[in-house]
Design an enzyme around this catalytic site. Structure first.
Site, PDB file in Angstrom:
ATOM      1  N   GLY A  44      33.281  39.940  50.478  1.00 57.47           N
ATOM      2  CA  GLY A  44      33.284  40.500  51.893  1.00 57.47           C
ATOM      3  C   GLY A  44      34.469  40.013  52.613  1.00 57.47           C
ATOM      4  N   GLN A  49      40.103  37.469  59.481  1.00 59.47           N
ATOM      5  CA  GLN A  49      40.516  36.684  58.243  1.00 59.47           C
ATOM      6  C   GLN A  49      41.852  37.102  57.747  1.00 59.47           C
ATOM      7  OE1 GLN A  49      36.535  37.389  55.945  1.00 59.47           O
ATOM      8  NE2 GLN A  49      37.524  35.283  55.238  1.00 59.47           N
ATOM      9  N   CYS A  89      33.622  31.228  51.303  1.00 58.23           N
ATOM     10  CA  CYS A  89      34.489  32.109  52.243  1.00 58.23           C
ATOM     11  C   CYS A  89      35.834  31.859  51.849  1.00 58.23           C
ATOM     12  CB  CYS A  89      34.213  31.438  53.803  1.00 58.23           C
ATOM     13  SG  CYS A  89      35.063  32.398  54.814  1.00 58.23           S
ATOM     14  N   LEU A  90      36.409  33.181  51.838  1.00 54.99           N
ATOM     15  CA  LEU A  90      37.865  33.375  51.372  1.00 54.99           C
ATOM     16  C   LEU A  90      38.743  32.647  52.348  1.00 54.99           C
ATOM     17  CD1 LEU A  90      38.197  37.045  50.526  1.00 54.99           C
ATOM     18  CD2 LEU A  90      37.959  34.962  49.019  1.00 54.99           C
ATOM     19  N   HIS A 131      27.101  37.011  57.040  1.00 52.59           N
ATOM     20  CA  HIS A 131      28.301  35.898  57.027  1.00 52.59           C
ATOM     21  C   HIS A 131      29.376  36.702  57.343  1.00 52.59           C
ATOM     22  CE1 HIS A 131      30.981  33.236  54.720  1.00 52.59           C
ATOM     23  NE2 HIS A 131      31.718  34.160  55.090  1.00 52.59           N
ATOM     24  N   GLU A 132      29.707  38.023  57.151  1.00 54.78           N
ATOM     25  CA  GLU A 132      30.940  38.674  57.793  1.00 54.78           C
ATOM     26  C   GLU A 132      30.919  38.882  59.143  1.00 54.78           C
ATOM     27  OE1 GLU A 132      33.496  38.555  56.019  1.00 54.78           O
ATOM     28  OE2 GLU A 132      32.105  38.165  54.194  1.00 54.78           O
ATOM     29  N   HIS A 135      31.992  36.213  61.525  1.00 54.69           N
ATOM     30  CA  HIS A 135      33.334  36.070  61.542  1.00 54.69           C
ATOM     31  C   HIS A 135      33.816  36.707  62.808  1.00 54.69           C
ATOM     32  CE1 HIS A 135      35.261  33.947  57.980  1.00 54.69           C
ATOM     33  NE2 HIS A 135      34.211  34.984  57.050  1.00 54.69           N
TER      34      HIS A 135
HETATM   35 NI    NI Z   1      34.013  34.314  55.160  1.00 57.64          NI
END
Ligand code: NI
Length: 166
Positions: A44, A49, A89-90, A131-132, A135
């Site tokens: 995701g 991000q 998470c990236l 999760h996304e 953000h």
């Molecule tokens: Ni994330």
């Protein structure tokens, strides 16, 4: 491939604004987000991000029919349970921790052409969407841990990335 911002960058903490124009620029941005997510081996990726404060995220849980772009998403229902699942998470690369969240959700969103759709999700898909979606509110998974857990995870993160810092 777009640059992915990491924890400490202000853009990850900003509120996002709704998408109003469903034009070629949006479709190009979403394509670039899918490419960036795949390249980074993520499941995701949310617009903040990559430094864009708009209500957009993409998911691909590597299952058929689960490569989806969500524009202006709203989670309209969440199951009353709270189940642990290991998240990463990236934007907080290299560290993982169990996070408690509802196991099932219903989310409404628009596609890249502005068409409304609804997804009933459970399992990994429900997890990634929640999760996304966080953000888009300037929230990271580490914010959902207890203070002790968060401290441990951030120490681990700092140890891991110290050498890369200036
Ligand atoms: Ni994330």
């Amino acid at each position: 491939m777009l640059d992915i911002f990491t924890i400490g960058d202000d853009v990850l903490r900003q509120q996002t604004v709704p998408v109003k124009e469903f034009d070629d620029a949006l479709r190009l941005l979403v394509d670039a987000m899918f490419d960036t997510m795949m390249e980074a081996d993520g499941v995701g990726l949310a617009a903040p991000q990559i430094g864009v404060s708009k209500r957009i995220f993409v998911v691909d849980t590597r299952r058929e029919g689960e490569r989806i772009a969500f524009i202006n998403p709203e989670i309209i229902q969440s199951s009353p349970d709270s189940v642990p699942y290991e998240e990463g998470c990236l934007s907080v690369p290299g560290v993982y921790h169990d996070v408690l969240r509802p196991s099932r959700i219903v989310v409404q969103a628009q596609d890249v052409r502005g068409k409304n759709f609804t997804v009933n999700a459970d399992g990994v898909l429900a997890r990634v969407i929640q999760h996304e979606n966080d953000h888009l509110y300037g929230k990271l998974f580490v914010d959902r841990l207890t203070e002790d857990e968060r401290e441990k995870v951030l120490q681990q993160y700092n140890r891991k990335h110290r050498r890369k810092r200036k």
